[in-house]
Design a protein around this motif. Structure first.
Motif, PDB file in Angstrom:
ATOM      1  N   GLY A 121      33.509  31.860  44.383  1.00  0.00           N
ATOM      2  CA  GLY A 121      34.554  32.707  43.823  1.00  0.00           C
ATOM      3  C   GLY A 121      34.119  34.157  43.699  1.00  0.00           C
ATOM      4  O   GLY A 121      33.862  34.836  44.691  1.00  0.00           O
ATOM      5  N   GLN A 125      32.720  36.850  46.408  1.00  0.00           N
ATOM      6  CA  GLN A 125      33.324  38.166  46.600  1.00  0.00           C
ATOM      7  C   GLN A 125      32.324  39.297  46.348  1.00  0.00           C
ATOM      8  O   GLN A 125      32.397  40.354  46.996  1.00  0.00           O
ATOM      9  N   MET A 143      35.246  29.733  48.175  1.00  0.00           N
ATOM     10  CA  MET A 143      36.331  30.415  47.461  1.00  0.00           C
ATOM     11  C   MET A 143      37.148  29.328  46.768  1.00  0.00           C
ATOM     12  O   MET A 143      37.942  28.641  47.407  1.00  0.00           O
ATOM     13  N   PRO A 152      41.898  34.767  45.623  1.00  0.00           N
ATOM     14  CA  PRO A 152      40.810  35.724  45.438  1.00  0.00           C
ATOM     15  C   PRO A 152      41.407  37.114  45.206  1.00  0.00           C
ATOM     16  O   PRO A 152      42.244  37.562  45.991  1.00  0.00           O
ATOM     17  N   THR A 157      39.263  39.527  49.979  1.00  0.00           N
ATOM     18  CA  THR A 157      40.070  39.015  51.092  1.00  0.00           C
ATOM     19  C   THR A 157      39.927  39.873  52.343  1.00  0.00           C
ATOM     20  O   THR A 157      39.804  39.345  53.453  1.00  0.00           O
ATOM     21  N   CYS A 173      39.531  29.774  52.332  1.00  0.00           N
ATOM     22  CA  CYS A 173      40.137  30.023  51.019  1.00  0.00           C
ATOM     23  C   CYS A 173      41.091  28.915  50.591  1.00  0.00           C
ATOM     24  O   CYS A 173      41.105  28.503  49.425  1.00  0.00           O
TER      25      CYS A 173
END
Length: 257
Positions: A121, A125, A143, A152, A157, A173
């Protein structure tokens, strides 16, 4: 120390930022994101490379899930508090959170994520917020936001699509599945791999190679290549916020609507 769970060390032209909450696998909170944004914005001019890493057995297991509970995390804004202000408040809040990730693209130093263990997650990122990624063979990425009914929304993204393509990004995702370090390397998500015991040396070798380039050329190269990626970054960030706003409001029963 700028934050109790962020250790900052400088060795000449290299600054290392360590997420330092190993008992919670470096779970992230809004105050940590604010500290990361401030570090990126205030980076001294003589720092040429930044290394992002995690203490303990993981890079980062993502957002502190206690933020989704009624009790929340002491001293932090909970998700319910964020949502209670309505759509505009949600988007303002997320825009602030995103700065902890997007500010690294604007800083002049080259940013290297050193990933081991979990990068889930928000952890995934944060790795995507770096310019380059080095991973231990035991690392894996996921994700998990979609499995929670969310998306997200911390700037990940756009980089993910640019690195692995739309179809693969959608699959990663939407399913929330684990991406192993070897797979991450094969699809272009990670630049280099190393056994866990050799990860520090592998990162050091990359840093040394970056520092071998003349400083003016390296500083000019980062914005030049980032600009070539194309796409509307601010528009993408806004789309993340808008999508998450509706999902959060639905999840929490339309608080503040």
């Amino acid at each position: 120390m700028t934050h109790p769970h962020l250790r900052v060390e400088t060795d000449g032209p290299v600054r290392t930022l360590t997420l330092d909450h190993p008992e919670k696998r470096n779970a992230q909170t809004p105050s940590l994101w604010a500290a990361l944004a401030e570090e990126a914005r205030s980076l001294p001019e003589d720092v040429r490379v930044v290394v992002l890493r995690g203490a303990g057995d993981a890079f980062s297991a993502g957002i502190d899930t206690a933020m989704f509970t009624t009790s929340g995390v002491p001293g932090e804004e909970s998700v319910a508090q964020l949502a209670a202000g309505g759509p505009r408040a949600i988007q303002r809040g997320i825009a602030g959170y995103q700065q902890g990730f997007t500010a690294w693209a604007a800083c002049p130093a080259v940013v290297v994520a050193q990933v081991h263990g979990y990068a889930i997650g928000a952890g995934f990122q944060l790795a995507l917020a770096a310019d380059l990624r080095v991973a231990a063979l035991d690392a894996w990425f996921a994700m998990r936001e979609t499995s929670l009914g969310l998306v997200p929304d911390l700037g990940g993204t756009g980089p993910l699509v640019h690195l692995v393509g739309y179809a693969r990004a959608l699959e990663i995702c939407a399913t929330g599945r684990k991406v192993s370090a070897p797979e991450a390397h094969s699809i272009g998500l990670v630049g280099s791999l190393a056994p866990a015991a050799d990860l520090e040396d592998a990162t050091g070798s990359l840093v040394d190679a970056l520092l071998a380039a003349p400083a003016p050329a390296l500083r000019a190269l980062k914005p030049l290549l980032r600009g070539a990626v194309g796409g509307d970054r601010e528009g993408q960030l806004a789309r993340e916020r808008e999508a998450q706003t509706g999902l959060l409001q639905a999840m929490l029963g339309g608080l503040g609507a």
